[in-house]
Design a protein around this motif. Sequence first.
Motif, short mmCIF file in Angstrom:
data_model
loop_
_atom_site.label_atom_id
_atom_site.label_comp_id
_atom_site.label_asym_id
_atom_site.label_seq_id
_atom_site.Cartn_x
_atom_site.Cartn_y
_atom_site.Cartn_z
N GLU A 9 -14.69 7.23 15.41
CA GLU A 9 -14.96 6.07 14.79
C GLU A 9 -13.79 5.92 13.59
O GLU A 9 -13.41 6.87 13.32
N ASN A 10 -13.95 4.63 13.07
CA ASN A 10 -12.93 4.44 12.04
C ASN A 10 -13.43 5.22 10.84
O ASN A 10 -14.66 5.41 10.55
N GLY A 11 -12.52 5.84 10.19
CA GLY A 11 -12.86 7.13 9.00
C GLY A 11 -13.34 8.41 9.33
O GLY A 11 -13.68 9.02 8.65
N ALA A 12 -13.10 8.60 10.96
CA ALA A 12 -13.94 9.83 11.31
C ALA A 12 -12.84 10.92 11.11
O ALA A 12 -13.43 12.20 10.92
N GLY A 13 -11.54 10.74 10.70
CA GLY A 13 -10.81 11.76 10.28
C GLY A 13 -9.68 12.13 11.24
O GLY A 13 -9.07 12.98 11.22
N LYS A 14 -9.50 11.49 12.17
CA LYS A 14 -8.37 11.45 13.07
C LYS A 14 -7.30 11.68 12.69
O LYS A 14 -6.36 12.50 12.62
N THR A 64 -6.18 11.70 9.59
CA THR A 64 -6.10 13.03 8.64
C THR A 64 -5.80 14.24 9.43
O THR A 64 -4.87 14.95 9.14
N LYS A 110 -5.89 3.35 0.89
CA LYS A 110 -6.65 4.55 1.31
C LYS A 110 -7.52 4.75 2.43
O LYS A 110 -8.22 5.63 2.58
N ASN A 126 -11.60 0.46 8.58
CA ASN A 126 -12.36 -0.07 7.44
C ASN A 126 -11.56 -1.02 6.51
O ASN A 126 -12.14 -1.82 5.95
N1 LIG Z 1 -5.07 9.56 0.65
C1 LIG Z 1 -6.48 9.39 0.77
N2 LIG Z 1 -7.26 9.12 -0.51
C2 LIG Z 1 -8.79 8.94 -0.31
N3 LIG Z 1 -9.34 8.99 0.77
C3 LIG Z 1 -8.63 9.15 1.98
C4 LIG Z 1 -7.17 9.20 2.25
N4 LIG Z 1 -6.94 9.20 3.26
C5 LIG Z 1 -7.81 9.09 4.03
N5 LIG Z 1 -8.94 8.97 3.37
C6 LIG Z 1 -10.55 8.94 3.78
O1 LIG Z 1 -10.74 9.97 4.54
C7 LIG Z 1 -11.50 9.44 5.69
C8 LIG Z 1 -10.94 9.97 7.09
O2 LIG Z 1 -9.58 8.76 7.05
P1 LIG Z 1 -8.58 8.90 8.50
O3 LIG Z 1 -7.69 8.01 8.09
O4 LIG Z 1 -8.52 10.10 8.82
O5 LIG Z 1 -9.64 8.18 9.57
P2 LIG Z 1 -9.44 7.71 10.89
O6 LIG Z 1 -10.32 8.55 11.95
O7 LIG Z 1 -7.73 7.80 11.36
O8 LIG Z 1 -9.86 6.33 11.16
P3 LIG Z 1 -9.24 5.04 11.66
O9 LIG Z 1 -9.58 4.89 13.15
O10 LIG Z 1 -9.93 3.66 11.08
O11 LIG Z 1 -7.75 4.81 11.58
C9 LIG Z 1 -11.78 7.87 5.61
O12 LIG Z 1 -12.95 7.82 5.07
C10 LIG Z 1 -10.68 7.82 4.45
O13 LIG Z 1 -11.16 6.59 3.47
#
Ligand SMILES: Nc1ncnc2c1ncn2[C@@H]1O[C@H](COP(=O)(O)OP(=O)(O)OP(=O)(O)O)[C@@H](O)[C@H]1O
Lengths: 509, 361
Positions: free
Chosen positions: A42-47, A49, A410, A415
Amino acid sequence: MTSGQTPAVELRELTKRFGGVAANAGVNLRVKAGTIHGVIGENGAGKSTAMKLLYGMLRPDAGDILLGGTRCNWASPADAIARGIGMVHQHFMLAGPYSALDNILLGAEPVRRGVIDRPAARRKLEALAGQYGLSVDWDRPIEELPVGVQQRVEILKLLYRDARILILDEPTAVLTPQETASLFENLRKLRAEGKTILLVTHKLKDVMSFTDRVTVFRAGKVTGEVATAQTDPQELANLMVGRKVVLGLHVPPARPRPEPALEVAKLSLKGGAGSRHRLAEVSFAVRRREIVGIAGVEGNGQSELVQAILHPRESRCRTAGVVRVLGREVTSWAPRKIRELGVAVIPEDRLLEGLLPERPVRENFLLGLQRSRAFSVAGFIDSQRLSEAASVAVKEYDVRPPDLDLPAGKLSGGNQQKLIVAREFQRQPSLLIAAQPTRGVDVGAIEFIHQRIVAARDGGAGVLLVSSELDEVLTLSDRILVMYEGRVVAEFERGRVTERELGLKMGGA
Amino acid sequence: MKRIIQPVLAVAVGLIAGLAVTWGAGENPWHVFRILVKGAFGSGYDVGMTLFYATPLIFTGLSVAVAFQAGLFNIGAEGQLTLGALAAAAVGAVWPGLGSPLAPVLAGAVALAAGTAWGAIPGWLRARRGSHEVINTIMLNFVAAGLASYVALYMIKNPDSQNPETRPIGAGYGLAHFGLFGGAPVSAALPLALLAALLVWILMGRTALGFEIRAVGQSEAAARAAGIDPGRIRIIAMALAGGLAGLVGIGEVLGNSGRFILGFSPEYGFMGIAVALLGRNQPAGVVAAALLFGALHKGTAELDLETEHVTREVSLVFQALIILCVSADGVWCWMGRGERWSVGASERGAGGAGGREMRWK
Ligand SMILES: Nc1ncnc2c1ncn2[C@@H]1O[C@H](COP(=O)(O)OP(=O)(O)OP(=O)(O)O)[C@@H](O)[C@H]1O
Ligand SMILES: [Mg+2]
């Protein structure tokens, strides 16, 4: 080369927090060498990161990264690059005004006697490009090149640096079907040469056809890993979201009202410098309570069309034509007046046009509504009401984390999109112009946004949907117009066209 | 919290470095420091002079800050304040018979209008003709200086003086000085400057216009897509910036010298850039930074007499060192080990480079 047993990449209990948010809470991931490994969630799942941790852009709070069995502790991406890791980011990292060539060399300039040896680099790159059939115009400023080519440049950048492990974060979000096909063809070639590829994506179709194994993320953790051959999209979707997701929304047919929300009559646009395409006598109408989808390969005039509707005065190269919004001729209106008629817009490029990335979510929710009666009294902003409305909307649209003070840049990509959708629907639009509304959005959120668009339609709005996603156009549109080289070349009613036919029309057949 | 600590630390480091320089020049830094403090705050008069110097810096600092919020670099505060002062003096010289309170209000309004117009020109050029405001404001500084010389030397020259200055303004124009400060020329201009800071704060933080200005400064493309006309906002922001700088004329002409004296400004306009930078483009920060620079200006003036090896020009050394410390962004980042990598300034090719220019943190 790593042996068959030790994984090329292994993440062990990787943890990363941002303030109160645990973006990764103990991620475990193993990737076999010479495979294409899908990463979904999902969006924001942490991929993203997790990928940034692997690439050394972020440093883990805890946990280990192992390459071919040896523990690595990156201080910066430079270390990771030196060990053969390369990454193409979800949002490209290119220096706009520089040429494609210079963008590739940036950071890895071949220096001879203190000067950059461009000819040598060029030879090497041309060889690489030839090998993979990635043709690029080396000398044009990168910002003038189509996204598909920008991405090629990003990939060539990795190959130029001899990356063995390629991380691609949502590479196909902005690509046309044709560009996607050629990307995957190249990825297969790279796999055949023994490169290891990590592919983060929301497109289950791509996962099914091109990956060997898939890892599923949810809420900062890995919730499953399966061999692609032994799964199906529905199972993946359920694993991702943690509930049953409806893939392929059923949209009841429209009951359009006769009065048009948007009318475009004989709109013609001469191409300005730099842009090839123009509009040639484009005419169509979107009635209230109807969704009209514009299908077409990106760059065939769709962006120009949207610009000409929203910024008619600035479309200086307009040679002829009239735009009527909700019955009013707006051809000479200021953009703000047009928006105030009740026009909501989901822009194509969310980071550039949709958000103020460095400003908090709260202010982004206000953008464009700062003079609306809901939030302002005599030019003063009612911050109390803004905060209330923003927190309600953030909850309703499930923007995560629901923190109004977080800079919008961020938020994870999906999201950010939900935030824009929340804001635009706040206008209770009579006309909705949605360009690529679900780009980079997870399956659960796609379902949600699609439902919202249909609900807006049923609530009386006319919807103009511009999308290069065939599925999306086919599911949502009550009528489909195909654009090719600035013209509307075909029109179909809902259900009267197959994906194949549509694809052919889009290609100009 | 970090937003406050950082500049305070920077100032401290800058001051210490500056004192180290005086030590290198053969002075006892503790002695120098005491002279500075005593010079700036030693008596009611000293405090008054510090405030007198700080007042124009508040105006010019606000001027630069407002433009900066819209993503514009106002190098033209010097020209804008020159014109504002000239206009106020001209009104006072041409109609000397007017009485208070009409006279000062009129002269003040004219100063505001002159500065506003002088700021709006580069704003308009940028918005509608695309020529860069940095170049235009610099050029307009020269034009303003030339214009001021012409008016002061040929049109309303003071016949009773050898100095290049205009005829004195009528008695009804003068602003009274607060008695508190032992005769230092602290006039209504100071509360006016504080009021201006308050108004800028309200404008930027509370109003739709302020939001639009900041939105344009953040991302022109996003503002445009939201229906905001970036050109119009730029013109407004530069006009506001010019008007703020123009108000300097009130304290200088009505509150102090009673005429326009060529070269009266020790480059308040350029110091305004430093003030805005140190004050992080926030009104309260600008006021604090202006007070600091005013104190430095006053304090170092004593060095001429009281020390052997250094002179008042040391003030510039202090200013420069403080600004260096404030702008050493990389060092702060490294100390805070911030996640600057993660959300890079140039995400997504097209927007990147444009959005990057001149980003003060
Ligand atoms: N620099 C940052 N500062 C604060 N929060 C952050 C930062 N980077 C990421 N996050 C938070 O960490 C969580 C994971 O974010 P991440 O970008 O890894 O998601 P994702 O799985 O890649 O989602 P998407 O599919 O939407 O790209 C999210 O809740 C995001 O808001
Ligand atoms: Mg992501």
